[in-house]
Design a protein around this motif. Structure first.
Motif, short mmCIF file in Angstrom:
data_model
loop_
_atom_site.label_atom_id
_atom_site.label_comp_id
_atom_site.label_asym_id
_atom_site.label_seq_id
_atom_site.Cartn_x
_atom_site.Cartn_y
_atom_site.Cartn_z
N THR A 1 0.86 -1.18 0.00
CA THR A 1 0.00 0.00 0.00
C THR A 1 0.89 1.22 0.00
OG1 THR A 1 -0.11 0.13 2.42
CG2 THR A 1 -1.84 -1.13 1.32
N ARG A 2 0.39 2.29 -0.55
CA ARG A 2 1.17 3.52 -0.57
C ARG A 2 1.41 4.02 0.84
NH1 ARG A 2 -0.40 8.57 -4.38
NH2 ARG A 2 1.01 7.62 -5.87
N SER A 3 0.39 3.89 1.71
CA SER A 3 0.58 4.35 3.09
C SER A 3 1.63 3.51 3.80
CB SER A 3 -0.76 4.28 3.86
OG SER A 3 -1.30 2.97 3.81
N GLY A 4 1.76 2.23 3.40
CA GLY A 4 2.80 1.40 3.98
C GLY A 4 4.19 1.84 3.57
N LEU A 5 4.33 2.26 2.32
CA LEU A 5 5.62 2.72 1.83
C LEU A 5 5.91 4.17 2.21
CD1 LEU A 5 5.66 1.15 -1.76
CD2 LEU A 5 6.66 0.25 0.35
N LYS A 6 4.91 4.86 2.74
CA LYS A 6 5.08 6.26 3.12
C LYS A 6 6.09 6.40 4.25
CE LYS A 6 2.18 10.19 4.54
NZ LYS A 6 0.78 10.59 4.78
N ASN A 7 6.08 5.41 5.15
CA ASN A 7 7.05 5.38 6.24
C ASN A 7 8.38 4.86 5.71
OD1 ASN A 7 8.47 3.70 8.48
ND2 ASN A 7 7.14 5.11 9.61
N ARG A 8 9.43 5.66 5.90
CA ARG A 8 10.73 5.29 5.32
C ARG A 8 11.24 3.96 5.87
NH1 ARG A 8 13.50 5.98 0.68
NH2 ARG A 8 15.73 5.89 1.00
N GLU A 9 10.99 3.69 7.17
CA GLU A 9 11.46 2.43 7.75
C GLU A 9 10.73 1.24 7.13
OE1 GLU A 9 12.02 0.32 12.15
OE2 GLU A 9 11.21 2.36 11.97
N ARG A 10 9.42 1.39 6.92
CA ARG A 10 8.66 0.31 6.28
C ARG A 10 9.13 0.11 4.84
NH1 ARG A 10 2.28 0.97 8.00
NH2 ARG A 10 2.54 0.63 10.23
N PHE A 11 9.41 1.22 4.17
CA PHE A 11 9.91 1.14 2.81
C PHE A 11 11.20 0.32 2.76
CE2 PHE A 11 12.70 2.71 -0.53
CZ PHE A 11 11.88 2.74 -1.65
N LEU A 12 12.10 0.60 3.69
CA LEU A 12 13.38 -0.12 3.72
C LEU A 12 13.18 -1.58 4.10
CD1 LEU A 12 15.63 2.63 5.34
CD2 LEU A 12 15.54 1.95 2.93
N ASN A 13 12.23 -1.86 4.99
CA ASN A 13 11.92 -3.25 5.33
C ASN A 13 11.39 -4.00 4.12
OD1 ASN A 13 12.70 -3.02 7.99
ND2 ASN A 13 10.64 -2.56 8.75
N ALA A 14 10.51 -3.34 3.35
CA ALA A 14 9.99 -3.97 2.13
C ALA A 14 11.12 -4.22 1.14
CB ALA A 14 8.92 -3.07 1.51
N ARG A 15 12.04 -3.27 1.04
CA ARG A 15 13.19 -3.45 0.15
C ARG A 15 14.02 -4.67 0.57
NH1 ARG A 15 17.36 1.43 -0.69
NH2 ARG A 15 15.84 2.02 -2.30
N ASN A 16 14.27 -4.81 1.87
CA ASN A 16 15.06 -5.94 2.35
C ASN A 16 14.38 -7.27 2.06
OD1 ASN A 16 17.02 -4.21 3.35
ND2 ASN A 16 16.15 -4.12 5.40
N THR A 17 13.06 -7.30 2.23
CA THR A 17 12.31 -8.52 1.93
C THR A 17 12.41 -8.88 0.45
OG1 THR A 17 10.74 -8.10 3.72
CG2 THR A 17 10.03 -9.61 1.99
N MET A 18 12.24 -7.89 -0.40
CA MET A 18 12.33 -8.13 -1.85
C MET A 18 13.74 -8.59 -2.24
SD MET A 18 9.35 -7.46 -3.31
CE MET A 18 9.38 -6.67 -4.90
N GLU A 19 14.74 -8.00 -1.63
CA GLU A 19 16.12 -8.41 -1.93
C GLU A 19 16.35 -9.87 -1.57
OE1 GLU A 19 18.71 -7.20 -3.38
OE2 GLU A 19 18.02 -5.17 -3.79
N ARG A 20 15.82 -10.30 -0.44
CA ARG A 20 16.01 -11.68 -0.02
C ARG A 20 15.27 -12.64 -0.96
NH1 ARG A 20 18.11 -13.48 4.59
NH2 ARG A 20 19.41 -11.64 4.12
N LEU A 21 14.07 -12.28 -1.37
CA LEU A 21 13.32 -13.12 -2.32
C LEU A 21 14.09 -13.28 -3.63
CD1 LEU A 21 9.69 -11.74 -1.79
CD2 LEU A 21 10.53 -14.01 -1.13
#
Length: 387
Positions: free
Chosen positions: A120-140
């Protein structure tokens, strides 16, 4: 416009990570999901994975799949047209599982594992959540998995938060650090005018400077199935260009060949990246949210922002539109109504209205102690944003 020949093969030779977006017009028929289209797409993406490329798939189709299931299982309860937001969200909740099931089976034929990623855009709005999502995608991607991304429609509070999956696809470019965006559509690339209403519209094999195009004038319609249309695809391509990422807008129907696209085949439309690119952080801050209002600046401030790369100081502000808090994303506009860009404001709309036109040494007397002198710092500003 004279086109300079572009060596596609050379441009795409070093691509290692691709975001592919596929729309409803490609994946669905009037009856719902098209199994042949999903199978064909899985075969194509698996071939790219076998070449050593990381691939992220941004897929539409959940709403169409949900509508299909409801019609099949509860036709007498299907009194709604699915046009309202709750119905679309409910259909997406039903269809998301169906869509992922079909993808999982189609990729499994080629020995590939898929992962569902709902954003969700609101989920990515928070920079920490954005970076967490990035880390998850990197691992996948590290594990060789194909992430399949869609918006979490069920909890979105706007219709829809990203607006369309073209926008979501562009956000994923910055999220995963991709170096190519492939947008699979129902059209054979981009035309200089809408070919549905202009029979003499000409194809555009290459767009060298997308920022110079009036894409609103070019695109006066939308596809009947999706929510984006060519306008949103070109807007997403313009955002990709700002990141330094080329975009290929190409038909996803029939016997399309993604490997041939990577090998430089002249198909669809290639949108070239800009020479001057923005950082991933600036890209994120400009596009993580819809602007909440606007700061109108005088001619001197506009010149300092555009010509000298300066921060915006309160003395250059003439008026404020909208109601917003500190840290909100806002437009920066001239007195003539031209939008210079967007930025994160250090002051609320009420505070800005009180300090507009003041020198920095006058701020504390008006609103009390301040942490910042700048209304919008240049590091938190993106000029010429594709909003």
């Amino acid at each position: 416009m004279t086109q300079t020949p572009v060596d596609r093969k050379a441009l795409l030779a070093h691509v290692r990570r691709v975001v592919i977006k596929v729309g409803s017009a490609v994946l669905t028929t009037g009856d719902g999901l098209n199994p042949q289209a999903i199978s064909r797409l899985a075969t194509q993406i698996s071939a790219l994975r076998d070449r050593g490329l990381d691939v992220v798939l941004v897929s539409s189709g959940a709403v169409a799949a949900g509508r299909q299931r409801i019609r099949e299982r509860a036709p007498r309860k299907n009194g709604k047209t699915f046009g309202d937001l709750p119905s679309r969200q409910a259909a997406s909740a039903i269809g998301q599982g169906r869509l992922m099931h079909d993808y999982d089976e189609a990729f499994a034929v080629h020995g590939k594992i898929t992962a569902q990623v709902l954003l969700t855009r609101s989920g990515l709005k928070n920079r920490e959540r954005f970076l967490n999502a990035r880390n998850t995608m990197e691992r996948l991607l590290e594990w060789g998995v194909v992430p399949i991304v869609n918006e979490n429609d069920t909890v979105s509070v706007k219709e829809l938060e990203f607006g369309d999956n073209d926008t979501l696809g562009a956000m994923c470019l910055g999220l995963v650090g991709a170096d190519l965006f492939i947008n699979l559509t129902s059209a054979d690339g981009v035309f200089d005018r809408n070919p549905e209403t202009n029979p003499d519209a000409r194809p555009m094999p290459c767009i060298e400077a997308i920022a110079a195009l009036d894409i609103e004038a070019m695109c006066d319609g939308k596809t009947s199935v999706g929510t984006g249309g060519m306008y949103s695809k070109l807007r997403a391509a313009r955002r990709a260009a700002q990141l330094g990422v080329p975009t290929v807008i190409v038909s996803g129907r029939g016997e399309f060949d993604l490997a041939a696209v990577l090998d430089g085949q002249e198909c669809g439309t290639l949108v070239l990246p800009e020479d001057r690119t923005v950082s991933s952080k600036k890209f994120w801050l400009a596009y993580h949210d819809d602007p909440s209002g606007a700061i109108v600046v005088d001619r001197g401030a506009a010149g300092a922002l555009v010509g000298k790369g300066k921060s915006l100081l309160p003395i250059g502000i003439r008026s404020v539109r909208g109601c917003f808090e500190r840290g909100a994303l806002v437009f920066i506009e001239t007195l003539d109504g031209d939008r210079l860009g967007v930025g994160l404001t250090n002051f609320s709309s009420n505070e800005l209205d009180r300090i507009k036109g003041l020198r920095t040494d006058e701020l504390a007397r008006t609103i009390g102690p301040v942490t910042f002198d700048e209304a919008v710092h240049r590091d938190n500003m993106l000029l010429d944003a594709a909003i």
